[in-house]
Design an enzyme around this catalytic site. Structure first.
Site, PDB file in Angstrom:
ATOM      1  N   ARG A  77       0.848  -1.197   0.000  1.00 12.22           N
ATOM      2  CA  ARG A  77       0.000   0.000   0.000  1.00 12.22           C
ATOM      3  C   ARG A  77       0.879   1.242   0.000  1.00 12.22           C
ATOM      4  O   ARG A  77       1.870   1.314   0.723  1.00 12.22           O
ATOM      5  CB  ARG A  77      -0.927   0.018   1.222  1.00 12.22           C
ATOM      6  CG  ARG A  77      -1.968  -1.092   1.181  1.00 12.22           C
ATOM      7  CD  ARG A  77      -2.902  -1.065   2.368  1.00 12.22           C
ATOM      8  NE  ARG A  77      -3.769  -2.227   2.358  1.00 12.22           N
ATOM      9  CZ  ARG A  77      -4.555  -2.601   3.358  1.00 12.22           C
ATOM     10  NH1 ARG A  77      -4.572  -1.890   4.467  1.00 12.22           N
ATOM     11  NH2 ARG A  77      -5.311  -3.666   3.265  1.00 12.22           N
ATOM     12  N   SER A 118      -9.702  -6.459  10.273  1.00 12.73           N
ATOM     13  CA  SER A 118     -10.944  -5.820   9.857  1.00 12.73           C
ATOM     14  C   SER A 118     -11.736  -6.846   9.070  1.00 12.73           C
ATOM     15  O   SER A 118     -11.258  -7.362   8.059  1.00 12.73           O
ATOM     16  CB  SER A 118     -10.637  -4.591   8.993  1.00 12.73           C
ATOM     17  OG  SER A 118     -11.797  -3.824   8.768  1.00 12.73           O
ATOM     18  N   ARG A 147       1.496  -6.610  12.516  1.00 10.43           N
ATOM     19  CA  ARG A 147       0.905  -6.000  13.710  1.00 10.43           C
ATOM     20  C   ARG A 147       0.816  -7.007  14.854  1.00 10.43           C
ATOM     21  O   ARG A 147       0.898  -6.622  16.022  1.00 10.43           O
ATOM     22  CB  ARG A 147      -0.448  -5.388  13.379  1.00 10.43           C
ATOM     23  CG  ARG A 147      -0.319  -4.186  12.453  1.00 10.43           C
ATOM     24  CD  ARG A 147      -1.526  -3.285  12.455  1.00 10.43           C
ATOM     25  NE  ARG A 147      -1.241  -2.066  11.712  1.00 10.43           N
ATOM     26  CZ  ARG A 147      -2.006  -0.979  11.742  1.00 10.43           C
ATOM     27  NH1 ARG A 147      -3.120  -0.963  12.474  1.00 10.43           N
ATOM     28  NH2 ARG A 147      -1.679   0.097  11.053  1.00 10.43           N
ATOM     29  N   GLU A 192      -5.768  -1.319  15.541  1.00 10.76           N
ATOM     30  CA  GLU A 192      -6.413  -2.282  14.655  1.00 10.76           C
ATOM     31  C   GLU A 192      -5.438  -3.365  14.203  1.00 10.76           C
ATOM     32  O   GLU A 192      -4.309  -3.074  13.810  1.00 10.76           O
ATOM     33  CB  GLU A 192      -6.959  -1.568  13.417  1.00 10.76           C
ATOM     34  CG  GLU A 192      -7.602  -2.500  12.407  1.00 10.76           C
ATOM     35  CD  GLU A 192      -7.737  -1.873  11.025  1.00 10.76           C
ATOM     36  OE1 GLU A 192      -7.784  -2.645  10.054  1.00 10.76           O
ATOM     37  OE2 GLU A 192      -7.759  -0.631  10.915  1.00 10.76           O
ATOM     38  N   ARG A 252       2.590   1.225  10.069  1.00  9.34           N
ATOM     39  CA  ARG A 252       2.019   1.630   8.779  1.00  9.34           C
ATOM     40  C   ARG A 252       3.115   1.558   7.718  1.00  9.34           C
ATOM     41  O   ARG A 252       3.888   2.486   7.544  1.00  9.34           O
ATOM     42  CB  ARG A 252       1.442   3.043   8.879  1.00  9.34           C
ATOM     43  CG  ARG A 252       0.419   3.366   7.807  1.00  9.34           C
ATOM     44  CD  ARG A 252      -0.196   4.721   8.051  1.00  9.34           C
ATOM     45  NE  ARG A 252      -0.953   4.769   9.280  1.00  9.34           N
ATOM     46  CZ  ARG A 252      -2.229   4.397   9.395  1.00  9.34           C
ATOM     47  NH1 ARG A 252      -2.877   3.947   8.347  1.00  9.34           N
ATOM     48  NH2 ARG A 252      -2.848   4.474  10.559  1.00  9.34           N
TER      49      ARG A 252
END
Length: 423
Positions: A260, A350, A388, A347, A275
């Site tokens: 990403r 999801s 994560r 988070e 991130r």
């Protein structure tokens, strides 16, 4: 993708659904294009019928040795009108499709109102937060002190938002991914799948990344895209298919690198691994009959929760509000893991139900018995984000001397190693 017929049938309901996402009414614009498109199709059909009638009349006139000049002139004019409509009708079809493709899914009625994550609803909390006898450090402090997490080296060869993991931390991340795959395949009924990391425009469109999120993606020079998640590859395996009802549900999982650009996150989570442009994730995808999707959403979320519970990582389940629910989802649960170095939840998974939204974009259907094909419902979730999870393990299992206790369920994957420390 939305069904224009459903919008025609309930334009007010469609606009009310969009209003929950803060979007002004769009049905007047969409229905105007649709009306023009349908009028062009009707006119096209009428002209074709008239052309056929004129052709028949010309044939009859010739057999009767009558003058056909007027009929032939009329036929020529009709051909010109049809040729113009042959270009206009597809133009209007594409215009409508492009307009519909940019509109997010309508939300489930249980989704709470709210503009941003502050309005998300805590559904459950699991696990006790550890009481440290010292001030806990953040993962990047721990990793760098161990000499096993190298941000400077990554920046030298790739730029910012990359990480080099070494030695026991590289193995620990690999162990996490293997552990997740083993649980999901042997206990949760998912089929392990190896998928392409490069996909075409159609695949990205099918799952809703294109056209809206192009700036968040990495493109190659030959017209392909690096996947932002294995959801893209896994879900598109059903694209263009008509599946027998007996084949459902499909439950697929994959452990892949994900890419990403993080175009909209400048200045956010700059330090550490939270991130990244490249990260590893175990993805879960389910393709089910419409009546099964709500139950499947709960099931998928529970599968992801099981991973965190086996790792003994405190977490909470959040029901996302209207303003925080993603483009393609009707309803999303986020799992947020406790990271003591930051003193907050972050988070880590999801899980979303998109119902028929993606299926319409990729024309993925099933045949219920002897009936006509219907669109499947698609769901996707992280089971979970491996990087994560590594962050959470480092911070929750850290010791005062900077070493990391290896969670018990991972020790077999670590060759029996139970402590990561400076060697």
């Amino acid at each position: 993708m939305h069904d224009i017929k459903a919008i025609r049938d309930d334009a007010a309901g469609f606009d009310a659904g969009l209003a929950r996402r803060g979007i002004l009414p769009l049905s007047p614009e969409l229905l105007a294009i649709d009306e023009e498109r349908r009028a062009a199709l009707v006119k096209q059909q009428d002209l074709q019928a008239r052309r056929n009638a004129v052709s028949k009349a010309i044939g009859e006139a010739k057999r009767a040795k009558q003058d056909t000049a007027a009929l032939e002139a009329e036929g020529s004019g009709i051909r010109g009108e049809i040729e113009a409509l042959d270009a206009e009708a597809p133009r209007l079809e594409l215009l409508l499709r492009d307009a519909l493709a940019k509109i997010p899914n309508l939300l489930d009625e249980v989704v709470p109102e709210g503009r941003d994550e502050a309005a998300n609803k805590v559904e459950k909390t699991w696990g006790a937060q550890r009481n440290f006898a010292f001030t806990p450090k953040q993962h990047f402090e721990l990793g760098e002190a161990l000499g096993l997490m190298d941000f400077a080296g990554a920046a030298k060869i790739a730029g910012s938002r990359f990480t080099v993991l070494k030695g026991a931390l590289a193995r620990l991340e690999r162990a996490l991914g293997q552990f997740m795959l083993d649980v999901h395949t042997t206990e949760h009924g998912y089929s392990e799948t190896m998928v392409p990391l490069l996909v075409n425009d159609a695949a990205m469109f099918g799952t809703g990344q294109l056209p809206k999120f192009a700036e968040d993606l990495f493109a190659t020079t030959d017209g392909r895209w690096l996947i932002p998640t294995a959801e893209v590859s896994l879900t598109n395996l059903a694209a263009g298919e008509i599946l027998p009802a007996s084949a459902l549900p499909w439950r697929l999982t994959a452990l892949t690198p994900c890419f990403r650009s993080e175009a909209g996150s400048a200045g956010r989570d700059v330090r550490g691994m939270l991130r990244q442009h490249q990260f590893t994730k175990v993805e879960l995808v389910s393709i089910v009959a419409p009546e099964e999707s709500e139950a499947e959403h709960e099931r998928m979320t529970r599968c992801a929760e099981t991973i965190l519970e086996r790792l003994e990582l405190p977490y909470r389940r959040m029901l996302l509000c209207a303003g925080d629910t993603g483009f393609g989802a009707v309803k999303t649960y986020d799992l947020e893991v406790w990271v003591p170095g930051q003193g907050t939840y972050r988070e880590i998974s999801s899980c979303s139900n998109t119902k028929s939204f993606q299926a319409r974009r990729m024309n993925a259907r099933f045949r219920p018995g002897e009936g006509k094909p219907e669109f499947v419902h698609t769901l996707n979730g992280s089971g979970v984000a491996v990087g994560r999870a590594l962050i959470a393990v480092l911070e929750n299992y850290q010791q005062e001397d900077g070493s990391i206790t290896v969670p018990e369920v991972l020790r077999a994957y670590m060759g029996g190693q139970d402590i990561v420390s400076v060697s």
